[in-house]
Design a protein around this motif. Structure first.
Motif, PDB file in Angstrom:
ATOM      1  N   THR A   1       0.828  -1.198   0.000  1.00 31.65           N
ATOM      2  CA  THR A   1       0.000   0.000   0.000  1.00 31.65           C
ATOM      3  C   THR A   1       0.869   1.256   0.000  1.00 31.65           C
TER       4      THR A   1
ATOM      5  N   ALA B   1       1.121   3.993  -3.027  1.00 31.13           N
ATOM      6  CA  ALA B   1       0.796   5.398  -2.759  1.00 31.13           C
ATOM      7  C   ALA B   1       1.793   6.337  -3.417  1.00 31.13           C
TER       8      ALA B   1
ATOM      9  N   GLN C   1      -2.781   3.775  -4.244  1.00 31.22           N
ATOM     10  CA  GLN C   1      -3.019   3.410  -2.849  1.00 31.22           C
ATOM     11  C   GLN C   1      -4.368   2.715  -2.636  1.00 31.22           C
ATOM     12  N   THR C   2      -5.440   3.258  -3.205  1.00 31.23           N
ATOM     13  CA  THR C   2      -6.747   2.648  -2.996  1.00 31.23           C
ATOM     14  C   THR C   2      -6.818   1.268  -3.643  1.00 31.23           C
TER      15      THR C   2
ATOM     16  N   LEU D   1      -3.588  -2.446   6.868  1.00 30.10           N
ATOM     17  CA  LEU D   1      -3.921  -1.034   6.657  1.00 30.10           C
ATOM     18  C   LEU D   1      -3.729  -0.207   7.923  1.00 30.10           C
TER      19      LEU D   1
ATOM     20  N   TYR E   1      -0.043   0.368   8.055  1.00 27.34           N
ATOM     21  CA  TYR E   1       0.239   1.405   7.054  1.00 27.34           C
ATOM     22  C   TYR E   1      -0.085   2.795   7.618  1.00 27.34           C
ATOM     23  N   ALA E   2      -1.278   2.952   8.178  1.00 26.23           N
ATOM     24  CA  ALA E   2      -1.705   4.251   8.706  1.00 26.23           C
ATOM     25  C   ALA E   2      -0.835   4.692   9.878  1.00 26.23           C
TER      26      ALA E   2
ATOM     27  N   PHE F   1       2.733   7.858   2.628  1.00 28.24           N
ATOM     28  CA  PHE F   1       1.410   8.247   2.153  1.00 28.24           C
ATOM     29  C   PHE F   1       1.599   8.807   0.747  1.00 28.24           C
TER      30      PHE F   1
ATOM     31  N   ILE G   1      -7.596   7.397   3.986  1.00 27.79           N
ATOM     32  CA  ILE G   1      -6.839   6.294   4.599  1.00 27.79           C
ATOM     33  C   ILE G   1      -7.710   5.597   5.641  1.00 27.79           C
TER      34      ILE G   1
END
Length: 191
Positions: free
Chosen positions: A36, A40, A56-57, A76, A79-80, A90, A104
């Motif tokens: 991811t 991004a 990313q999506t 995820l 990732y965040a 990001f 996100i």
């Protein structure tokens, strides 16, 4: 037919075809977060919008679908959290909270939804995959657009105009890619 594919049962996602272990799950979660983050970096600015078009999506939905709810959401969240902690992965190498952070958050929820749908076989045919991807995208926008309106102090109609409308064609292309990739992966697994 491989042993893993031969033992594939309803309720499994692609990741379940790998031999089960904690090491596998940790590697899949970290790999999903990294995928991811790498996707991004494919970021194309959209004139008039504070939100770029990214890979990313697409990666987030593939991660959720391929790993299932628990591992997909975990990937995820990693990732965040890593991006919030300053890792520049990001969109376009950014980190921290921005006006696009709502997307996100939406990706985390979307990964849960598409992971649950994949457990019900939504990733094994072209049209069911399309439906799962559309649901995932809708969830991302349902969180991302209101967050954009709030964080950028925009009227909701403007947030839709700059945070949703310019992305619909790209999202249709991403859904079409997933419609080809996921059912094909299952076909290869069945060989």
């Amino acid at each position: 037919m491989s042993t893993a594919a031969a033992s594939a049962r309803p309720g499994e996602v692609l990741a379940d075809l790998l031999p089960a272990s904690r090491v596998r799950d940790v590697a899949l979660v970290l790999g999903g977060a990294a995928l991811t983050g790498l996707a991004a970096q494919i970021a194309v600015p959209v004139p008039g919008s504070p939100v770029p078009v990214t890979g990313q999506t697409f990666a987030a939905l593939l991660v959720g679908t391929s790993l299932g709810v628990r591992r997909g959401v975990s990937a995820l969240v990693v990732y965040a959290l890593a991006g919030l902690a300053g890792l520049p992965w990001f969109a376009g190498g950014s980190s921290g909270v921005s006006v696009s952070f709502g997307y996100i958050l939406g990706m985390i929820l979307a990964s849960a939804a598409v992971g649950a749908l994949a457990r019900r076989g939504a990733d094994r045919s072209v049209w069911r995959t399309a439906g799962a991807m559309l649901i995932g995208e809708a969830i991302i926008y349902a969180v991302g657009v209101p967050y954009l309106a709030y964080a950028a102090d925009l009227p909701f109609s403007t947030a839709i105009a700059v945070g949703l409308t310019p992305f619909l064609i790209g999202d249709a292309i991403k859904a079409a890619l997933a419609m080809g990739l996921l059912p094909t992966a299952w076909k290869f697994a069945d060989r």
